[in-house]
Design a protein around this motif. Sequence first.
Motif, PDB file in Angstrom:
ATOM      1  N   LYS A 327       0.830  -1.212   0.000  1.00  0.00           N
ATOM      2  CA  LYS A 327       0.000   0.000   0.000  1.00  0.00           C
ATOM      3  C   LYS A 327       0.860   1.255   0.000  1.00  0.00           C
ATOM      4  N   LEU A 328       1.976   1.220   0.728  1.00  0.00           N
ATOM      5  CA  LEU A 328       2.876   2.369   0.757  1.00  0.00           C
ATOM      6  C   LEU A 328       3.562   2.553  -0.597  1.00  0.00           C
ATOM      7  N   VAL A 329       3.894   1.437  -1.258  1.00  0.00           N
ATOM      8  CA  VAL A 329       4.473   1.500  -2.601  1.00  0.00           C
ATOM      9  C   VAL A 329       3.537   2.253  -3.552  1.00  0.00           C
ATOM     10  N   CYS A 330       2.243   2.018  -3.384  1.00  0.00           N
ATOM     11  CA  CYS A 330       1.234   2.600  -4.275  1.00  0.00           C
ATOM     12  C   CYS A 330       0.671   3.923  -3.765  1.00  0.00           C
ATOM     13  N   ALA A 331       1.338   4.535  -2.814  1.00  0.00           N
ATOM     14  CA  ALA A 331       0.875   5.820  -2.284  1.00  0.00           C
ATOM     15  C   ALA A 331       0.817   6.852  -3.407  1.00  0.00           C
ATOM     16  N   PRO A 332      -0.172   7.730  -3.373  1.00  0.00           N
ATOM     17  CA  PRO A 332      -0.289   8.768  -4.408  1.00  0.00           C
ATOM     18  C   PRO A 332       0.997   9.596  -4.513  1.00  0.00           C
ATOM     19  N   GLY A 333       1.444   9.791  -5.730  1.00  0.00           N
ATOM     20  CA  GLY A 333       2.636  10.600  -5.955  1.00  0.00           C
ATOM     21  C   GLY A 333       3.936   9.836  -5.946  1.00  0.00           C
ATOM     22  N   ASP A 334       3.931   8.557  -5.497  1.00  0.00           N
ATOM     23  CA  ASP A 334       5.189   7.806  -5.528  1.00  0.00           C
ATOM     24  C   ASP A 334       5.469   7.354  -6.955  1.00  0.00           C
ATOM     25  N   THR A 335       6.703   6.916  -7.179  1.00  0.00           N
ATOM     26  CA  THR A 335       7.171   6.687  -8.547  1.00  0.00           C
ATOM     27  C   THR A 335       6.626   5.413  -9.181  1.00  0.00           C
ATOM     28  N   ILE A 336       5.873   4.598  -8.438  1.00  0.00           N
ATOM     29  CA  ILE A 336       5.230   3.436  -9.053  1.00  0.00           C
ATOM     30  C   ILE A 336       4.262   3.914 -10.143  1.00  0.00           C
ATOM     31  N   GLY A 337       3.793   5.151 -10.022  1.00  0.00           N
ATOM     32  CA  GLY A 337       2.899   5.719 -11.027  1.00  0.00           C
ATOM     33  C   GLY A 337       3.563   5.952 -12.368  1.00  0.00           C
ATOM     34  N   ASN A 338       4.895   5.826 -12.431  1.00  0.00           N
ATOM     35  CA  ASN A 338       5.615   5.990 -13.696  1.00  0.00           C
ATOM     36  C   ASN A 338       5.722   4.692 -14.486  1.00  0.00           C
ATOM     37  N   MET A 339       5.228   3.598 -13.925  1.00  0.00           N
ATOM     38  CA  MET A 339       5.222   2.338 -14.670  1.00  0.00           C
ATOM     39  C   MET A 339       4.278   2.473 -15.865  1.00  0.00           C
ATOM     40  N   PRO A 340       4.532   1.725 -16.948  1.00  0.00           N
ATOM     41  CA  PRO A 340       3.710   1.874 -18.165  1.00  0.00           C
ATOM     42  C   PRO A 340       2.365   1.156 -18.107  1.00  0.00           C
ATOM     43  N   PHE A 341       1.919   0.823 -16.897  1.00  0.00           N
ATOM     44  CA  PHE A 341       0.602   0.204 -16.700  1.00  0.00           C
ATOM     45  C   PHE A 341       0.164   0.497 -15.277  1.00  0.00           C
ATOM     46  N   ASP A 342      -1.120   0.358 -15.019  1.00  0.00           N
ATOM     47  CA  ASP A 342      -1.638   0.601 -13.667  1.00  0.00           C
ATOM     48  C   ASP A 342      -1.172  -0.494 -12.720  1.00  0.00           C
ATOM     49  N   VAL A 343      -0.824  -0.110 -11.508  1.00  0.00           N
ATOM     50  CA  VAL A 343      -0.339  -1.053 -10.492  1.00  0.00           C
ATOM     51  C   VAL A 343      -1.168  -0.871  -9.224  1.00  0.00           C
ATOM     52  N   THR A 344      -1.705  -1.952  -8.682  1.00  0.00           N
ATOM     53  CA  THR A 344      -2.491  -1.917  -7.454  1.00  0.00           C
ATOM     54  C   THR A 344      -1.682  -2.503  -6.301  1.00  0.00           C
ATOM     55  N   PRO A 345      -2.078  -2.248  -5.056  1.00  0.00           N
ATOM     56  CA  PRO A 345      -1.398  -2.880  -3.920  1.00  0.00           C
ATOM     57  C   PRO A 345      -1.407  -4.405  -4.012  1.00  0.00           C
ATOM     58  N   GLU A 346      -2.479  -4.953  -4.541  1.00  0.00           N
ATOM     59  CA  GLU A 346      -2.540  -6.414  -4.694  1.00  0.00           C
ATOM     60  C   GLU A 346      -1.495  -6.908  -5.685  1.00  0.00           C
ATOM     61  N   ASP A 347      -1.273  -6.135  -6.747  1.00  0.00           N
ATOM     62  CA  ASP A 347      -0.217  -6.489  -7.715  1.00  0.00           C
ATOM     63  C   ASP A 347       1.152  -6.482  -7.046  1.00  0.00           C
ATOM     64  N   VAL A 348       1.412  -5.461  -6.254  1.00  0.00           N
ATOM     65  CA  VAL A 348       2.708  -5.336  -5.587  1.00  0.00           C
ATOM     66  C   VAL A 348       2.892  -6.441  -4.556  1.00  0.00           C
ATOM     67  N   TYR A 349       1.842  -6.732  -3.804  1.00  0.00           N
ATOM     68  CA  TYR A 349       1.894  -7.814  -2.807  1.00  0.00           C
ATOM     69  C   TYR A 349       2.325  -9.117  -3.487  1.00  0.00           C
ATOM     70  N   ALA A 350       1.671  -9.449  -4.612  1.00  0.00           N
ATOM     71  CA  ALA A 350       2.001 -10.684  -5.324  1.00  0.00           C
ATOM     72  C   ALA A 350       3.417 -10.642  -5.874  1.00  0.00           C
ATOM     73  N   ALA A 351       3.836  -9.482  -6.382  1.00  0.00           N
ATOM     74  CA  ALA A 351       5.175  -9.361  -6.967  1.00  0.00           C
ATOM     75  C   ALA A 351       6.266  -9.490  -5.906  1.00  0.00           C
ATOM     76  N   ILE A 352       6.024  -8.953  -4.706  1.00  0.00           N
ATOM     77  CA  ILE A 352       7.005  -9.071  -3.617  1.00  0.00           C
ATOM     78  C   ILE A 352       7.208 -10.535  -3.257  1.00  0.00           C
ATOM     79  N   LEU A 353       6.111 -11.256  -3.084  1.00  0.00           N
ATOM     80  CA  LEU A 353       6.231 -12.675  -2.723  1.00  0.00           C
ATOM     81  C   LEU A 353       6.778 -13.484  -3.888  1.00  0.00           C
ATOM     82  N   GLY A 354       6.429 -13.106  -5.122  1.00  0.00           N
ATOM     83  CA  GLY A 354       6.981 -13.790  -6.287  1.00  0.00           C
ATOM     84  C   GLY A 354       8.480 -13.583  -6.409  1.00  0.00           C
ATOM     85  N   ALA A 355       8.932 -12.348  -6.173  1.00  0.00           N
ATOM     86  CA  ALA A 355      10.371 -12.068  -6.212  1.00  0.00           C
ATOM     87  C   ALA A 355      11.106 -12.838  -5.117  1.00  0.00           C
TER      88      ALA A 355
END
Length: 363
Positions: A327-355
């Motif tokens: 959720k903090l990764v996806c905070a408004p104004g953070d640089t995750i917004g520069n990715m070329p697609f929309d990213v949700t906290p659920e996406d990040v949660y899965a990606a952290i555990l996947g990594a």
Amino acid sequence: MTKIIGSPTRYIQGKGELKKLAAHASSLGKKLFVIVDKNIQDIVKPDIELSVKAQDVDILFESFQGECCMSEINRIIDIVKTNGCDVIVGVGGGKTHDTSKAVAHYTKKPVVIVPTIASTDAPCSSLSVIYSDEGVFDKYLFLPTSPNIVLVDTEVVSKAPARLLIAGIGDAMATYFEARACYQSEADNCLGGKCTKAAMSLARLCYETLLEDGKAATLAVQAKVCTKAVENIIEANTYLSGIGFESGGLAGAHAVHNGLTAIAATHQLYHGEKVAFGTLVQLVLENAPRQEIEEVLKLCHEVGLPTTLADLKITEVKPEEIMAVAKLVCAPGDTIGNMPFDVTPEDVYAAILGADELGKSYQ
């Protein structure tokens, strides 16, 4: 579409360059005010004093008190004005540099940045991060220009603890992947413009240099020697990454770093160590080719960068904590917004555990 690339006016790197500091700085003024990290003053002061002897230059030393805060900045500004100094020189690590850049900005003086470690890509940037007296983040001070001179004595840097150079590799490793994401999404870079082809090329060269020389440089600095590989990695960590991140832009990896601050155990890690894991998370979000992910995993393994949550001192994985990070990764104004697609906290949660699982399987 406005494209912007930023860079210090002059970047100087080599063995023994600290002994030439006054010669390099004399083109900017004749009375140098040197802000030096008190922990390294005894190491660097003899060489700096030696540099002055052959030049028509005066010098005044002032110990940096440890925090880049407005009270420290204002304290130093008063001393600069009282003594009529005309060039600011910052010698040490990131907070010393940020303080020196801020003092130069407020006093309208030129600034020379002298990093004694290569753990981040901050020396070349037109930014100071300001904290409170207690060390809590206060604000970003965006500066109108990059430093006038960045001077790196590779002999000094190579004798710093090896973990610092390795952390710098972690920070630099993200540069290409984040710039690539910003280029694809046409996001603004840190200078408020779009990425140029030149900045993209420097970011790519940065990554290629890490792949070619990262392992050899790590082994060399562990032996406290400066080889050609060390020279190349210092340039990659400091200049190539510095121009690449500021003129290319930030994306997922640094946003993950910011999110990881939600877990106290990660505070033991250096910035670049957390950014390295953030790079893996970004690649999982992108569903990057397996070969590319394995290439990054190999580099991390060769130099000793974190690839799992356990490496980040997160020994017990709690879903609610990982979601707080996401959720903090996806905070408004953070640089995750520069990715070329929309990213949700659920996406990040899965990606952290996947990594994390990819890191464990590679080990």
